[in-house]
Design a protein around this motif. Structure first.
Motif, mmCIF file in Angstrom:
data_model
loop_
_atom_site.group_PDB
_atom_site.id
_atom_site.type_symbol
_atom_site.label_atom_id
_atom_site.label_comp_id
_atom_site.label_asym_id
_atom_site.label_seq_id
_atom_site.Cartn_x
_atom_site.Cartn_y
_atom_site.Cartn_z
ATOM 1 N N ILE A 29 38.341 -40.611 -46.707
ATOM 2 C CA ILE A 29 39.449 -39.805 -47.215
ATOM 3 C C ILE A 29 39.277 -38.411 -46.612
ATOM 4 N N THR A 30 40.285 -37.974 -45.882
ATOM 5 C CA THR A 30 40.265 -36.633 -45.312
ATOM 6 C C THR A 30 41.331 -35.812 -46.026
ATOM 7 N N ALA A 31 40.945 -34.674 -46.574
ATOM 8 C CA ALA A 31 41.900 -33.824 -47.292
ATOM 9 C C ALA A 31 42.338 -32.672 -46.404
ATOM 10 N N LEU A 32 43.634 -32.392 -46.435
ATOM 11 C CA LEU A 32 44.175 -31.210 -45.758
ATOM 12 C C LEU A 32 44.799 -30.362 -46.852
ATOM 13 N N VAL A 33 44.190 -29.208 -47.120
ATOM 14 C CA VAL A 33 44.687 -28.377 -48.220
ATOM 15 C C VAL A 33 45.134 -27.024 -47.685
ATOM 16 N N GLY A 34 46.016 -26.394 -48.440
ATOM 17 C CA GLY A 34 46.522 -25.086 -48.033
ATOM 18 C C GLY A 34 47.711 -24.713 -48.903
ATOM 19 N N GLY A 35 48.081 -23.443 -48.852
ATOM 20 C CA GLY A 35 49.144 -22.939 -49.713
ATOM 21 C C GLY A 35 50.530 -23.312 -49.207
ATOM 22 N N ASN A 36 51.524 -22.759 -49.923
ATOM 23 C CA ASN A 36 52.926 -22.951 -49.577
ATOM 24 C C ASN A 36 53.216 -22.475 -48.161
ATOM 25 N N GLY A 37 53.865 -23.312 -47.379
ATOM 26 C CA GLY A 37 54.304 -22.872 -46.053
ATOM 27 C C GLY A 37 53.193 -22.780 -45.021
ATOM 28 N N ALA A 38 52.008 -23.324 -45.332
ATOM 29 C CA ALA A 38 50.885 -23.230 -44.392
ATOM 30 C C ALA A 38 51.081 -24.122 -43.169
ATOM 31 N N GLY A 39 51.878 -25.178 -43.337
ATOM 32 C CA GLY A 39 52.128 -26.088 -42.215
ATOM 33 C C GLY A 39 51.712 -27.525 -42.474
ATOM 34 N N LYS A 40 51.365 -27.841 -43.724
ATOM 35 C CA LYS A 40 50.861 -29.172 -44.046
ATOM 36 C C LYS A 40 51.901 -30.255 -43.763
ATOM 37 N N THR A 41 53.107 -30.041 -44.294
ATOM 38 C CA THR A 41 54.155 -31.043 -44.115
ATOM 39 C C THR A 41 54.539 -31.169 -42.638
ATOM 40 N N THR A 42 54.576 -30.039 -41.946
ATOM 41 C CA THR A 42 54.906 -30.076 -40.518
ATOM 42 C C THR A 42 53.895 -30.933 -39.759
ATOM 43 N N LEU A 43 52.619 -30.770 -40.091
ATOM 44 C CA LEU A 43 51.596 -31.569 -39.410
ATOM 45 C C LEU A 43 51.812 -33.057 -39.683
ATOM 46 N N LEU A 44 52.057 -33.407 -40.944
ATOM 47 C CA LEU A 44 52.274 -34.820 -41.257
ATOM 48 C C LEU A 44 53.492 -35.364 -40.516
ATOM 49 N N ARG A 45 54.538 -34.544 -40.427
ATOM 50 C CA ARG A 45 55.743 -34.982 -39.717
ATOM 51 C C ARG A 45 55.467 -35.194 -38.226
ATOM 52 N N CYS A 46 54.604 -34.359 -37.663
ATOM 53 C CA CYS A 46 54.196 -34.567 -36.264
ATOM 54 C C CYS A 46 53.414 -35.876 -36.132
ATOM 55 N N LEU A 47 52.563 -36.152 -37.120
ATOM 56 C CA LEU A 47 51.734 -37.365 -37.038
ATOM 57 C C LEU A 47 52.576 -38.626 -37.169
ATOM 58 N N SER A 48 53.616 -38.556 -38.030
ATOM 59 C CA SER A 48 54.425 -39.773 -38.205
ATOM 60 C C SER A 48 55.543 -39.855 -37.164
ATOM 61 N N GLY A 49 55.699 -38.809 -36.354
ATOM 62 C CA GLY A 49 56.607 -38.917 -35.212
ATOM 63 C C GLY A 49 58.036 -38.489 -35.482
ATOM 64 N N VAL A 50 58.261 -37.730 -36.548
ATOM 65 C CA VAL A 50 59.626 -37.271 -36.837
ATOM 66 C C VAL A 50 59.808 -35.777 -36.567
ATOM 67 N N GLN A 51 58.755 -35.131 -36.079
ATOM 68 C CA GLN A 51 58.830 -33.699 -35.757
ATOM 69 C C GLN A 51 58.303 -33.521 -34.335
ATOM 70 N N PRO A 52 59.061 -32.864 -33.468
ATOM 71 C CA PRO A 52 58.609 -32.709 -32.081
ATOM 72 C C PRO A 52 57.338 -31.863 -31.967
ATOM 73 N N VAL A 53 56.501 -32.253 -31.036
ATOM 74 C CA VAL A 53 55.276 -31.515 -30.737
ATOM 75 C C VAL A 53 55.558 -30.644 -29.519
ATOM 76 N N LYS A 54 55.154 -29.380 -29.606
ATOM 77 C CA LYS A 54 55.381 -28.462 -28.480
ATOM 78 C C LYS A 54 54.278 -28.635 -27.428
ATOM 79 N N SER A 55 53.047 -28.662 -27.904
ATOM 80 C CA SER A 55 51.932 -28.935 -26.990
ATOM 81 C C SER A 55 50.767 -29.452 -27.812
ATOM 82 N N GLY A 56 49.772 -29.998 -27.122
ATOM 83 C CA GLY A 56 48.634 -30.596 -27.800
ATOM 84 C C GLY A 56 48.737 -32.102 -27.767
ATOM 85 N N ARG A 57 47.805 -32.780 -28.465
ATOM 86 C CA ARG A 57 47.689 -34.217 -28.301
ATOM 87 C C ARG A 57 47.304 -34.886 -29.634
ATOM 88 N N ILE A 58 47.874 -36.076 -29.869
ATOM 89 C CA ILE A 58 47.494 -36.896 -31.026
ATOM 90 C C ILE A 58 46.994 -38.235 -30.498
#
Ligand code: ATP
Length: 233
Positions: A29-58
Motif C-alpha cells: 500500500i503506497t499512500a500519497l498525501v497532501g492538502g487541497n490543490g496539491a496535485g493528488k487528483t491530477t496525478l491519479l488522472r495522469c496514471l489512469s490516462g485521462v489527463q495529458p502528460v506534458k513531460s516525464g514517464r510512467i
C-alpha cells in the motif's frame, strides 16, 4: 510495479505537477498525501490516462505506458475508484458492480461479484436496491467494489475516506488492508494523512505539484515536519 519519473502536467498555463517521481512496489500500500490543490487528483488522472502528460514517464511492469489510452491501461490491470464515488444512482448495487466487469466473461464476472460480496457484506445484502439509497460509506464501498470487478493488479483509490464518519473511515481502511492481503497493490490518495500513513508501507507527501517528503508510512508518521503540517501535532 509502477514507476513514475519527473512527471509534469498542466491545465492550460497552470502547472499542476512539477516533476513527480515515485514508485509503487508490488503487494504494497503506497499512500500519497497532501492538502487541497496539491496535485493528488491530477496525478491519479495522469496514471489512469485521462489527463495529458506534458513531460516525464510512467512505467507499469516495465512497459512505458505514458502514451497509452485509458482503456489500454484498464486492460493492463490499472483500475481507479474516483473521488466523490460516482456510482450510478438509478442502477442497482449489483448492476453498478457488473459495469466494472466490462469485457470480462460471465464466469469471471460472477467470481468478481462473489469476491466483492465476501469483502463487503452490506453490498450483498443490498445488491437488488438502488445505489442512490446507500449511505456515503456504502457508496464508497461500492465504488471500490466496482473497481475490483476489473480484477486490477493496481488499484488507484482517490480519497476514499472523504466525508465519512470516523467509524466508516476505519472500515474503509480495513478493507484496503484486506485487499492488500489478497494481493492487490494499492495507491491510496488521501487528505487524511494520519489514516493513510498508518496503513501504508510507503508514503509520499505532495505539496504544490512536488514531492516534499518520502519514506515508509511509519517514518512519515513520525517525521516532525509531516506531523506539524499534516497531522496537527
Ligand atoms: P483536492 O484534494 O482538493 O482534490 P488535489 O491535491 O487533488 O486537491 P488537484 O485537483 O490535482 O489537487 O489540483 C492541482 C492544481 O491544479 C490546483 O492548483 C488546482 O487548482 C488545479 N486544477 C485542478 N483541476 C483543474 C482544472 N480543471 N482546470 C484548471 N486548474 C485545475
Amino acid at each position: 510495479m509502477l514507476d513514475v519519473a519527473d512527471l509534469h502536467s498542466a491545465y492550460g498555463r497552470i502547472l499542476a505537477l512539477k516533476g513527480i517521481t515515485l514508485r509503487v512496489e508490488t503487494g504494497e500500500i503506497t499512500a500519497l498525501v497532501g492538502g487541497n490543490g496539491a496535485g493528488k487528483t491530477t496525478l491519479l488522472r495522469c496514471l489512469s490516462g485521462v489527463q495529458p502528460v506534458k513531460s516525464g514517464r510512467i512505467k507499469f511492469h516495465g512497459d512505458d505506458i505514458t502514451a497509452w489510452s485509458a482503456h489500454a491501461r484498464v486492460a493492463a490491470g490499472i483500475a481507479q475508484s474516483p473521488e466523490g464515488r460516482q456510482v450510478f444512482g438509478p442502477l442497482t448495487v449489483e448492476d453498478n458492480l457488473r459495469l466494472g466487469a466490462f469485457r470480462r466473461g460471465r464466469a469471471e464476472t460472477e467470481a468478481g461479484l462473489d469476491r466483492v460480496y465476501g469483502m463487503f457484506d452490506i453490498l450483498k445484502q443490498k445488491r437488488h436496491l438502488q445505489a442512490a439509497g446507500l449511505s456515503g460509506g456504502q457508496q464508497q464501498m461500492l465504488a471500490i467494489g466496482r473497481a475490483l470487478m476489473s480484477q486490477p493488479r493496481l488499484l488507484l483509490l482517490d480519497e476514499p475516506s472523504m466525508g465519512l464518519a470516523p467509524l466508516l473511515v476505519d472500515q474503509i481502511l480495513a478493507a484496503v488492508v484486506a485487499l492488500k492481503a489478497q494481493g492487490v497493490t494499492v495507491l491510496l490518495v488521501e487528505q487524511n494523512a494520519a489514516a493513510a500513513l498508518s496503513i501504508a508501507d510507503r508514503g509520499y507527501v505532495i505539496e504544490t505539484g512536488r514531492i516534499a517528503h518520502a519514506g515508509t508510512g511509519l517514518a512519515l508518521l513520525h517525521d516532525p515536519a509531516v506531523r506539524e503540517a499534516y497531522l496537527g501535532v
